[in-house]
Enzyme design. Structure first.
Site, PDB file in Angstrom:
ATOM      1  N   TYR A 151     -13.926   7.151 -12.082  1.00  0.00           N
ATOM      2  CA  TYR A 151     -13.861   5.897 -11.327  1.00  0.00           C
ATOM      3  C   TYR A 151     -14.605   4.786 -12.074  1.00  0.00           C
ATOM      4  CZ  TYR A 151     -14.663   2.450  -7.695  1.00  0.00           C
ATOM      5  OH  TYR A 151     -14.715   1.269  -6.987  1.00  0.00           O
ATOM      6  N   LYS A 171     -13.100   1.229 -13.699  1.00  0.00           N
ATOM      7  CA  LYS A 171     -13.524  -0.116 -13.319  1.00  0.00           C
ATOM      8  C   LYS A 171     -14.055  -0.891 -14.537  1.00  0.00           C
ATOM      9  CE  LYS A 171     -12.203  -0.059  -9.099  1.00  0.00           C
ATOM     10  NZ  LYS A 171     -11.230  -1.026  -8.571  1.00  0.00           N
ATOM     11  N   ASP A 179       0.863  -1.196   0.000  1.00  0.00           N
ATOM     12  CA  ASP A 179       0.000   0.000   0.000  1.00  0.00           C
ATOM     13  C   ASP A 179       0.895   1.240   0.000  1.00  0.00           C
ATOM     14  OD1 ASP A 179      -2.107   2.028   0.728  1.00  0.00           O
ATOM     15  OD2 ASP A 179      -3.271   0.243   1.139  1.00  0.00           O
TER      16      ASP A 179
HETATM   17  N1  LIG Z   1     -16.072   0.039  -0.914  1.00  0.00           N
HETATM   18  C1  LIG Z   1     -16.879  -0.068  -1.983  1.00  0.00           C
HETATM   19  O1  LIG Z   1     -18.057   0.310  -1.964  1.00  0.00           O
HETATM   20  C2  LIG Z   1     -16.344  -0.671  -3.258  1.00  0.00           C
HETATM   21  C3  LIG Z   1     -17.267  -1.067  -4.246  1.00  0.00           C
HETATM   22  C4  LIG Z   1     -16.786  -1.612  -5.423  1.00  0.00           C
HETATM   23  C5  LIG Z   1     -15.420  -1.758  -5.616  1.00  0.00           C
HETATM   24  N2  LIG Z   1     -14.562  -1.358  -4.644  1.00  0.00           N
HETATM   25  C6  LIG Z   1     -13.133  -1.533  -4.868  1.00  0.00           C
HETATM   26  O2  LIG Z   1     -12.588  -2.322  -3.824  1.00  0.00           O
HETATM   27  C7  LIG Z   1     -11.248  -1.900  -3.562  1.00  0.00           C
HETATM   28  C8  LIG Z   1     -11.066  -1.498  -2.117  1.00  0.00           C
HETATM   29  O3  LIG Z   1     -12.075  -0.591  -1.755  1.00  0.00           O
HETATM   30  P1  LIG Z   1     -12.069   0.202  -0.358  1.00  0.00           P
HETATM   31  O4  LIG Z   1     -13.450   0.673  -0.136  1.00  0.00           O
HETATM   32  O5  LIG Z   1     -11.376  -0.594   0.681  1.00  0.00           O
HETATM   33  O6  LIG Z   1     -11.194   1.442  -0.842  1.00  0.00           O
HETATM   34  P2  LIG Z   1     -10.158   2.403  -0.105  1.00  0.00           P
HETATM   35  O7  LIG Z   1     -10.110   3.645  -0.898  1.00  0.00           O
HETATM   36  O8  LIG Z   1     -10.535   2.530   1.341  1.00  0.00           O
HETATM   37  O9  LIG Z   1      -8.810   1.575  -0.177  1.00  0.00           O
HETATM   38  C9  LIG Z   1      -7.992   1.571  -1.287  1.00  0.00           C
HETATM   39  C10 LIG Z   1      -6.575   1.317  -0.811  1.00  0.00           C
HETATM   40  O10 LIG Z   1      -5.707   1.464  -1.953  1.00  0.00           O
HETATM   41  C11 LIG Z   1      -4.573   2.201  -1.528  1.00  0.00           C
HETATM   42  N3  LIG Z   1      -3.938   2.875  -2.660  1.00  0.00           N
HETATM   43  C12 LIG Z   1      -4.372   3.985  -3.299  1.00  0.00           C
HETATM   44  N4  LIG Z   1      -3.495   4.343  -4.250  1.00  0.00           N
HETATM   45  C13 LIG Z   1      -2.479   3.433  -4.213  1.00  0.00           C
HETATM   46  C14 LIG Z   1      -1.272   3.268  -4.946  1.00  0.00           C
HETATM   47  N5  LIG Z   1      -0.925   4.132  -5.920  1.00  0.00           N
HETATM   48  N6  LIG Z   1      -0.464   2.223  -4.650  1.00  0.00           N
HETATM   49  C15 LIG Z   1      -0.793   1.359  -3.654  1.00  0.00           C
HETATM   50  N7  LIG Z   1      -1.930   1.468  -2.919  1.00  0.00           N
HETATM   51  C16 LIG Z   1      -2.760   2.497  -3.195  1.00  0.00           C
HETATM   52  C17 LIG Z   1      -5.112   3.192  -0.506  1.00  0.00           C
HETATM   53  O11 LIG Z   1      -4.089   3.722   0.299  1.00  0.00           O
HETATM   54  C18 LIG Z   1      -6.114   2.329   0.239  1.00  0.00           C
HETATM   55  O12 LIG Z   1      -5.513   1.673   1.342  1.00  0.00           O
HETATM   56  C19 LIG Z   1     -10.971  -0.775  -4.557  1.00  0.00           C
HETATM   57  O13 LIG Z   1     -10.416  -1.334  -5.729  1.00  0.00           O
HETATM   58  C20 LIG Z   1     -12.354  -0.247  -4.853  1.00  0.00           C
HETATM   59  O14 LIG Z   1     -12.410   0.418  -6.089  1.00  0.00           O
HETATM   60  C21 LIG Z   1     -14.988  -0.812  -3.467  1.00  0.00           C
END
Ligand SMILES: NC(=O)c1ccc[n+]([C@@H]2O[C@H](COP(=O)([O-])OP(=O)(O)OC[C@H]3O[C@@H](n4cnc5c(N)ncnc54)[C@H](O)[C@@H]3O)[C@@H](O)[C@H]2O)c1
Length: 263
Positions: free
Chosen positions: A166, A170, A47
């Site tokens: 976004y 995706k 991360d």
């Molecule tokens: N939470 C939701 O509703 C939801 C729904 C559909 C898809 N998703 C996907 O699930 C995944 C996780 O979601 P979340 O809600 O935990 O998101 P989040 O934003 O809380 O977590 C994303 C993580 O990615 C890390 N990150 C960002 N840029 C980075 C980089 N350049 N290099 C390394 N790490 C990096 C961030 O520091 C964070 O810890 C994501 O891919 C998100 O798009 C989430």
């Protein structure tokens, strides 16, 4: 035909396997990392944020993990991280490309999204996935096996407004997953995608202004199973896709959203 069930086998499904989870400092990635470690996997958590809390939680529970600062958009950073994993572990069996710009974004009409922000979202979410796969592919190819799981989103089936960059990123993940699956299949490497619905991750819960109650309530009402989705709802499908139970699946996207989007 006799059916035997071994608790021991089930408890150690991932023993001896190494799984890399990006974006595992918090939220969905942290839950996936700790859940896989609980089933015996050695988990490498990458991360841009410190990964200590995830790694410490795994160690406290008796599991094995390594954490590191790694920017998925930076080829050197990615290669360095995978190099550190390979110094500890013989190989990489699984990769979850969970890192993304999501909860740090604010909803905006598409005309208001700065071009630089659009580029950054595409870079982290799409090229970051590409960089990670490119770094682990030679390692998995050597073994003639590997399972890669990308993270899409239920938003692409609905065209959710105010998140144009976004949602576009995706959509690209689903396309990239199919293309990579075709290129890596001959090497015994599978690539599949999980598309979650709106999930109450740490980031979503901490940014109530971006995900107001009316929005989350509308999401819940759209589901066959009308309740809040949590990161734990993604664990089962992730274990399935990483394990040999899905040995003949590649290029697929599994929607896990309580039955909101039908594809
Ligand atoms: N939470 C939701 O509703 C939801 C729904 C559909 C898809 N998703 C996907 O699930 C995944 C996780 O979601 P979340 O809600 O935990 O998101 P989040 O934003 O809380 O977590 C994303 C993580 O990615 C890390 N990150 C960002 N840029 C980075 C980089 N350049 N290099 C390394 N790490 C990096 C961030 O520091 C964070 O810890 C994501 O891919 C998100 O798009 C989430």
């Amino acid at each position: 035909m006799t059916f035997t069930w071994s608790k021991e086998w089930n408890m150690s499904r991932f023993t001896g396997r190494t799984v890399v989870v990006t974006g595992g400092a918090q939220g969905i990635g942290a839950v996936l990392a700790t859940s896989l470690a609980a089933e015996g996997a050695f988990v490498a958590v990458a991360d841009v944020l410190p990964t200590d809390s995830t790694v410490e939680a795994i160690h406290r529970a008796g599991g094995e993990a390594l954490g590191g600062v790694c920017d998925v958009t930076d080829t050197d950073s990615v290669n360095r991280f995978i190099g550190e994993v390979l110094e500890r572990q013989r190989t990489v069996d699984g990769l979850i490309t969970n890192a993304a710009m999501f909860t740090s974004l604010r909803p905006q009409r598409f005309e208001d999204i700065p071009s630089a922000e659009f580029d950054r979202v595409l870079s982290v979410n799409v090229r970051g996935t590409f960089e990670m796969v490119r770094a682990v592919a030679p390692v998995m190819r050597r073994e003639g096996a590997g399972s890669i799981v990308t993270i899409g989103s239920g938003t692409i089936y609905k065209g959710i407004p105010l998140w144009a960059h976004y949602v576009a990123s995706k959509g690209a993940i689903v396309a990239l997953t199919r293309s990579l699956a075709r290129e890596l299949g001959d090497d015994g490497i599978r690539v599949n995608c999980v598309a979650p619905g709106l999930t109450a991750s740490d980031g979503v819960l901490n940014h109530a202004e971006s995900f107001p109650q009316v929005f989350t309530e509308r999401q819940i009402a759209s589901r066959c199973l009308p309740r809040e989705q949590t990161p734990h709802d993604l664990v089962g499908v992730m274990k399935f896709l990483l394990s040999d139970e899905s040995a003949f699946m590649s290029g697929q996207t599994l929607v896990v959203d309580g039955g909101s989007a039908f594809i």
